[in-house]
Design an enzyme around this catalytic site. Structure first.
Site, PDB file in Angstrom:
ATOM      1  N   TYR A   1       6.207   0.366   8.593  1.00  0.00           N
ATOM      2  CA  TYR A   1       6.528   1.781   8.751  1.00  0.00           C
ATOM      3  C   TYR A   1       5.266   2.631   8.711  1.00  0.00           C
ATOM      4  O   TYR A   1       4.183   2.153   8.346  1.00  0.00           O
ATOM      5  CB  TYR A   1       7.513   2.239   7.662  1.00  0.00           C
ATOM      6  CG  TYR A   1       6.900   2.433   6.289  1.00  0.00           C
ATOM      7  CD1 TYR A   1       6.502   1.348   5.521  1.00  0.00           C
ATOM      8  CD2 TYR A   1       6.701   3.705   5.763  1.00  0.00           C
ATOM      9  CE1 TYR A   1       5.928   1.534   4.266  1.00  0.00           C
ATOM     10  CE2 TYR A   1       6.132   3.904   4.512  1.00  0.00           C
ATOM     11  CZ  TYR A   1       5.751   2.810   3.769  1.00  0.00           C
ATOM     12  OH  TYR A   1       5.172   2.997   2.534  1.00  0.00           O
TER      13      TYR A   1
ATOM     14  N   ARG B   1      -2.834   1.974  13.011  1.00  0.00           N
ATOM     15  CA  ARG B   1      -2.444   1.174  11.834  1.00  0.00           C
ATOM     16  C   ARG B   1      -1.087   0.512  12.056  1.00  0.00           C
ATOM     17  O   ARG B   1      -0.886  -0.653  11.677  1.00  0.00           O
ATOM     18  CB  ARG B   1      -2.420   2.047  10.582  1.00  0.00           C
ATOM     19  CG  ARG B   1      -2.136   1.232   9.322  1.00  0.00           C
ATOM     20  CD  ARG B   1      -2.293   2.038   8.059  1.00  0.00           C
ATOM     21  NE  ARG B   1      -1.318   3.105   7.985  1.00  0.00           N
ATOM     22  CZ  ARG B   1      -1.341   4.079   7.072  1.00  0.00           C
ATOM     23  NH1 ARG B   1      -2.297   4.117   6.158  1.00  0.00           N
ATOM     24  NH2 ARG B   1      -0.418   5.007   7.061  1.00  0.00           N
TER      25      ARG B   1
ATOM     26  N   LYS C   1       1.461  -2.375   6.168  1.00  0.00           N
ATOM     27  CA  LYS C   1       2.361  -1.329   5.646  1.00  0.00           C
ATOM     28  C   LYS C   1       3.814  -1.753   5.828  1.00  0.00           C
ATOM     29  O   LYS C   1       4.524  -1.254   6.699  1.00  0.00           O
ATOM     30  CB  LYS C   1       2.069   0.023   6.332  1.00  0.00           C
ATOM     31  CG  LYS C   1       2.606   1.226   5.568  1.00  0.00           C
ATOM     32  CD  LYS C   1       1.948   2.501   6.034  1.00  0.00           C
ATOM     33  CE  LYS C   1       2.538   3.760   5.442  1.00  0.00           C
ATOM     34  NZ  LYS C   1       2.556   3.834   3.990  1.00  0.00           N
TER      35      LYS C   1
ATOM     36  N   GLU D   1      -4.897   0.732  -6.123  1.00  0.00           N
ATOM     37  CA  GLU D   1      -4.493   2.030  -5.551  1.00  0.00           C
ATOM     38  C   GLU D   1      -3.310   2.581  -6.325  1.00  0.00           C
ATOM     39  O   GLU D   1      -2.816   1.954  -7.258  1.00  0.00           O
ATOM     40  CB  GLU D   1      -4.157   1.879  -4.061  1.00  0.00           C
ATOM     41  CG  GLU D   1      -3.066   0.883  -3.778  1.00  0.00           C
ATOM     42  CD  GLU D   1      -2.822   0.637  -2.287  1.00  0.00           C
ATOM     43  OE1 GLU D   1      -3.166   1.483  -1.450  1.00  0.00           O
ATOM     44  OE2 GLU D   1      -2.246  -0.421  -1.962  1.00  0.00           O
TER      45      GLU D   1
END
Ligand code: PDD
Length: 285
Positions: free
Chosen positions: A32, A51, A145, A177
């Protein structure tokens, strides 16, 4: 009425249905993107597409659509001035549940929707975020992702229960992160430190522009991991993401960063980032 996109059609939210045999539903076999919309314009759409295509390639999902045109139509049809576009692609629908996916390829399931949301006037920018740290127990391909976001959800619930804003995750005592943001610090010497791009973090689109703005301001940027201890000793801390843009972090595990107020350099980077995206040339068809 909210208009969403599903497999080539623009339809009402309530009409959008997908199969219980979709691999996105059964295996999180899906990727996504979340793209911010400011002043009715998509921010950094080309980088999001790059990406997305990389994520699809890493999972050998064959999917193509007019990503930018879909996102723009949803912004227009839903009258979004500020908010996000969510775009998801799964490998598609199977006949029976099976870990292995069938060959030849299934047709991918592609959907997208728009969400109104205040991005710029977020009160957190003035007060700063409070963070706690937790071990990073996600899989080891965080550069893709995917929609496997359960650990991030669990961590956000822990943050809420602890009365703070979010979690920074650590592997081998080093910060990878945030649950849904990239993490950064600025050392006492004025060096911006941000985890290097590898399989441990998502290559954030906002991070690219943030590091560029920091360099343009004359800051040295070091791409390497840092520990929670190093973060506690830092002059400033911050996060970047498409939904929070650039936000100061003022507390980590109960320890105040700097004087406990949003960092000055972070504030300047945020301002120059906002100036850059607000003057960005609109994408045209
Ligand atoms: N999350 N790291 C993780 C794990 C993320 O989920 C995100 C984005 C980021 C920042 O990436 P970007 O700057 O490209 O938004 C870093 C989105 C916003 C989400 O899942 O809602």
């Amino acid at each position: 009425m909210r208009i969403v996109y599903l497999n080539g059609d623009y339809i009402s939210k309530s009409a959008a249905k997908i199969s219980i045999y979709d691999r996105g539903v059964l295996f999180s076999d899906a990727v996504y993107e979340v793209i911010s919309v400011i002043d009715g314009q998509l921010i950094d759409m080309e980088r999001h597409i790059t990406r997305l295509e990389r994520s699809l390639g890493e999972l050998s999902i064959n999917a193509y659509a007019e990503w930018s045109a879909i996102a723009q139509k949803l912004v227009a049809d839903n009258g979004v001035q500020e908010g996000v576009i969510y775009l998801q692609v799964s490998r598609g629908v199977m006949h029976e549940r099976d870990y292995r996916w069938p060959a030849p390829d299934t047709a991918p399931t592609i959907f997208a929707f728009a969400q109104q949301r205040t991005l710029i006037e977020n009160p957190m920018a003035a007060r700063g975020m409070r963070i706690i740290s937790r071990p990073d127990l996600r899989w080891q391909r965080c550069d893709i992702k995917t929609t496997q976001l359960l650990y991030a959800s669990l961590m956000k619930m822990e943050a809420e229960a602890a009365g703070v804003d979010d979690v920074w995750m650590t592997r081998d005592d080093l910060v990878t992160e945030g649950t849904s943001q990239n993490a950064h610090i600025i050392s006492q010497e004025g060096v911006l430190i941000s985890h290097q791009l590898d399989r441990r973090i998502l290559p954030g689109v906002t991070r690219i522009e943030m590091l560029a703005q920091a360099k343009a301001m004359g800051l040295t940027v070091e791409e390497r991991p840092f520990s929670i201890d190093e973060a506690k000793q830092a002059a400033e801390a911050s996060i970047s993401s498409s939904t929070l843009l650039i936000m100061p972090v003022v507390e980590i595990d109960g320890h105040r960063i700097g004087d406990g107020r949003p960092g000055e350099k972070t504030g300047k980077i945020r301002q120059s980032y906002l100036a850059a995206v607000q003057t960005a040339v609109p994408i045209t068809n």
